[in-house]
Design a protein around this motif. Sequence first.
Motif, PDB file in Angstrom:
ATOM      1  N   ILE A   1      15.666  12.975  22.218  1.00  0.00           N
ATOM      2  CA  ILE A   1      15.743  11.538  21.923  1.00  0.00           C
ATOM      3  C   ILE A   1      14.529  10.815  22.505  1.00  0.00           C
ATOM      4  N   ASN A   2      14.099  11.240  23.671  1.00  0.00           N
ATOM      5  CA  ASN A   2      12.893  10.685  24.295  1.00  0.00           C
ATOM      6  C   ASN A   2      11.716  10.754  23.329  1.00  0.00           C
ATOM      7  N   GLN A   3      11.526  11.915  22.705  1.00  0.00           N
ATOM      8  CA  GLN A   3      10.436  12.087  21.751  1.00  0.00           C
ATOM      9  C   GLN A   3      10.618  11.207  20.522  1.00  0.00           C
ATOM     10  N   GLU A   4      11.865  11.048  20.092  1.00  0.00           N
ATOM     11  CA  GLU A   4      12.140  10.209  18.923  1.00  0.00           C
ATOM     12  C   GLU A   4      11.794   8.744  19.201  1.00  0.00           C
ATOM     13  N   ILE A   5      12.026   8.296  20.427  1.00  0.00           N
ATOM     14  CA  ILE A   5      11.689   6.921  20.802  1.00  0.00           C
ATOM     15  C   ILE A   5      10.181   6.702  20.731  1.00  0.00           C
ATOM     16  N   HIS A   6       9.428   7.647  21.274  1.00  0.00           N
ATOM     17  CA  HIS A   6       7.967   7.539  21.207  1.00  0.00           C
ATOM     18  C   HIS A   6       7.485   7.536  19.759  1.00  0.00           C
ATOM     19  N   GLN A   7       8.120   8.357  18.933  1.00  0.00           N
ATOM     20  CA  GLN A   7       7.715   8.409  17.528  1.00  0.00           C
ATOM     21  C   GLN A   7       8.017   7.104  16.820  1.00  0.00           C
ATOM     22  N   LEU A   8       9.132   6.469  17.160  1.00  0.00           N
ATOM     23  CA  LEU A   8       9.474   5.179  16.553  1.00  0.00           C
ATOM     24  C   LEU A   8       8.440   4.115  16.903  1.00  0.00           C
ATOM     25  N   ILE A   9       7.932   4.160  18.128  1.00  0.00           N
ATOM     26  CA  ILE A   9       6.890   3.199  18.522  1.00  0.00           C
ATOM     27  C   ILE A   9       5.595   3.479  17.762  1.00  0.00           C
ATOM     28  N   ILE A  10       5.249   4.760  17.641  1.00  0.00           N
ATOM     29  CA  ILE A  10       4.058   5.138  16.863  1.00  0.00           C
ATOM     30  C   ILE A  10       4.209   4.669  15.421  1.00  0.00           C
ATOM     31  N   ASP A  11       5.387   4.906  14.833  1.00  0.00           N
ATOM     32  CA  ASP A  11       5.638   4.458  13.459  1.00  0.00           C
ATOM     33  C   ASP A  11       5.557   2.933  13.360  1.00  0.00           C
ATOM     34  N   GLY A  12       6.004   2.253  14.431  1.00  0.00           N
ATOM     35  CA  GLY A  12       5.985   0.790  14.445  1.00  0.00           C
ATOM     36  C   GLY A  12       4.577   0.219  14.458  1.00  0.00           C
ATOM     37  N   ALA A  13       3.601   1.034  14.857  1.00  0.00           N
ATOM     38  CA  ALA A  13       2.202   0.590  14.833  1.00  0.00           C
ATOM     39  C   ALA A  13       1.680   0.466  13.404  1.00  0.00           C
ATOM     40  N   ALA A  14       2.371   1.110  12.471  1.00  0.00           N
ATOM     41  CA  ALA A  14       2.038   1.017  11.039  1.00  0.00           C
ATOM     42  C   ALA A  14       0.583   1.374  10.750  1.00  0.00           C
ATOM     43  N   ASN A  15       0.116   2.447  11.373  1.00  0.00           N
ATOM     44  CA  ASN A  15      -1.242   2.934  11.135  1.00  0.00           C
ATOM     45  C   ASN A  15      -1.158   4.431  10.874  1.00  0.00           C
ATOM     46  N   PRO A  16      -1.202   4.854   9.611  1.00  0.00           N
ATOM     47  CA  PRO A  16      -1.011   6.273   9.276  1.00  0.00           C
ATOM     48  C   PRO A  16      -2.070   7.202   9.871  1.00  0.00           C
ATOM     49  N   VAL A  17      -3.288   6.721  10.042  1.00  0.00           N
ATOM     50  CA  VAL A  17      -4.332   7.564  10.642  1.00  0.00           C
ATOM     51  C   VAL A  17      -3.985   7.854  12.101  1.00  0.00           C
ATOM     52  N   LEU A  18      -3.598   6.807  12.820  1.00  0.00           N
ATOM     53  CA  LEU A  18      -3.177   6.988  14.208  1.00  0.00           C
ATOM     54  C   LEU A  18      -1.983   7.946  14.280  1.00  0.00           C
ATOM     55  N   ALA A  19      -1.024   7.763  13.389  1.00  0.00           N
ATOM     56  CA  ALA A  19       0.174   8.598  13.393  1.00  0.00           C
ATOM     57  C   ALA A  19      -0.162  10.068  13.173  1.00  0.00           C
ATOM     58  N   ASN A  20      -1.096  10.346  12.267  1.00  0.00           N
ATOM     59  CA  ASN A  20      -1.486  11.735  11.985  1.00  0.00           C
ATOM     60  C   ASN A  20      -2.184  12.369  13.181  1.00  0.00           C
ATOM     61  N   ILE A  21      -3.085  11.629  13.794  1.00  0.00           N
ATOM     62  CA  ILE A  21      -3.796  12.153  14.964  1.00  0.00           C
ATOM     63  C   ILE A  21      -2.813  12.387  16.106  1.00  0.00           C
ATOM     64  N   TYR A  22      -1.910  11.442  16.294  1.00  0.00           N
ATOM     65  CA  TYR A  22      -0.905  11.556  17.352  1.00  0.00           C
ATOM     66  C   TYR A  22      -0.046  12.807  17.150  1.00  0.00           C
ATOM     67  N   ALA A  23       0.404  13.041  15.923  1.00  0.00           N
ATOM     68  CA  ALA A  23       1.246  14.208  15.630  1.00  0.00           C
ATOM     69  C   ALA A  23       0.506  15.504  15.931  1.00  0.00           C
ATOM     70  N   THR A  24      -0.776  15.561  15.577  1.00  0.00           N
ATOM     71  CA  THR A  24      -1.577  16.761  15.837  1.00  0.00           C
ATOM     72  C   THR A  24      -1.700  17.029  17.333  1.00  0.00           C
ATOM     73  N   LEU A  25      -1.993  15.980  18.090  1.00  0.00           N
ATOM     74  CA  LEU A  25      -2.149  16.138  19.536  1.00  0.00           C
ATOM     75  C   LEU A  25      -0.822  16.456  20.218  1.00  0.00           C
ATOM     76  N   MET A  26       0.247  15.822  19.771  1.00  0.00           N
ATOM     77  CA  MET A  26       1.553  16.067  20.374  1.00  0.00           C
ATOM     78  C   MET A  26       2.007  17.500  20.163  1.00  0.00           C
ATOM     79  N   SER A  27       1.633  18.100  19.037  1.00  0.00           N
ATOM     80  CA  SER A  27       2.012  19.490  18.790  1.00  0.00           C
ATOM     81  C   SER A  27       1.385  20.425  19.822  1.00  0.00           C
ATOM     82  N   LYS A  28       0.263  19.997  20.416  1.00  0.00           N
ATOM     83  CA  LYS A  28      -0.417  20.815  21.422  1.00  0.00           C
ATOM     84  C   LYS A  28       0.229  20.701  22.806  1.00  0.00           C
ATOM     85  N   VAL A  29       0.906  19.593  23.065  1.00  0.00           N
ATOM     86  CA  VAL A  29       1.466  19.377  24.414  1.00  0.00           C
ATOM     87  C   VAL A  29       2.993  19.397  24.442  1.00  0.00           C
TER      88      VAL A  29
END
Length: 239
Positions: free
Chosen positions: A138-166
């Motif tokens: 759920i912690n991760q889902e909350i962070h994702q909701l904030i990322i989605d709330g930024a409404a910037n698909p480029v940021l969201a894609n980069i974030y997803a790539t980096l998060m997969s590494k950590v």
Amino acid sequence: MTQPLLKSARLRTLGMSAEIATRLRTLIEEGELPPGARIDERAFCELFDVSKTPLREALKVLVAEGLVLHRQYIGYRVAPLDLEELRSTFELLHGLEATAGELAASRLSEVAMARLERKHQAMLEAHAAGRRTEYFRINQEIHQLIIDGAANPVLANIYATLMSKVHRARGAANADMLRWQESHEEHEVIMQALRESGRPRLAQVLRWHSENTANEVLTVVARSLSEPAQTKKDAKGNQ
């Protein structure tokens, strides 16, 4: 046996192995199978109630993804983490979290905020009940909701790539009970920042939380990487 029957059996095996791969991937990413852990084939065959064939098919997938290592005569182990890569990745994530906070401050909708409140309440309940894996998810889902709330698909894609590494490193660190409590308290601060008019502190708070998480994750990973060497050194000294 006819060819169609052989094909049917193969498809069932592949479907089963895909499900096993998903379950093993979750165990690795959420820290239930920590870096370096040996994967006992017999134990997992019993756990999943399967033969070795679909289990090994699943393990091949995870080897290809870099989550698992295989050595002849030694078997399968969860791949170790790269400390320097993690450190560099977190440096970028801090900036992305802050940027997401700046954008979400004005772009986060009322519907999204209501979802965040519900998720936060569910996380509180998981924390109170000691359900660590559920809390982490759920912690991760909350962070994702904030990322989605930024409404910037480029940021969201980069974030997803980096998060997969950590992600799996965060799962391993989340097993630390002290950090679990600290993370819980920090999320309360994040929610306070989200509820404020204009959300002026949101970017700063998200970066602060990201930096605290990184410090704990890197400490846990560094400790896990040094333990085998230290154990070997101690054993040599006792000879």
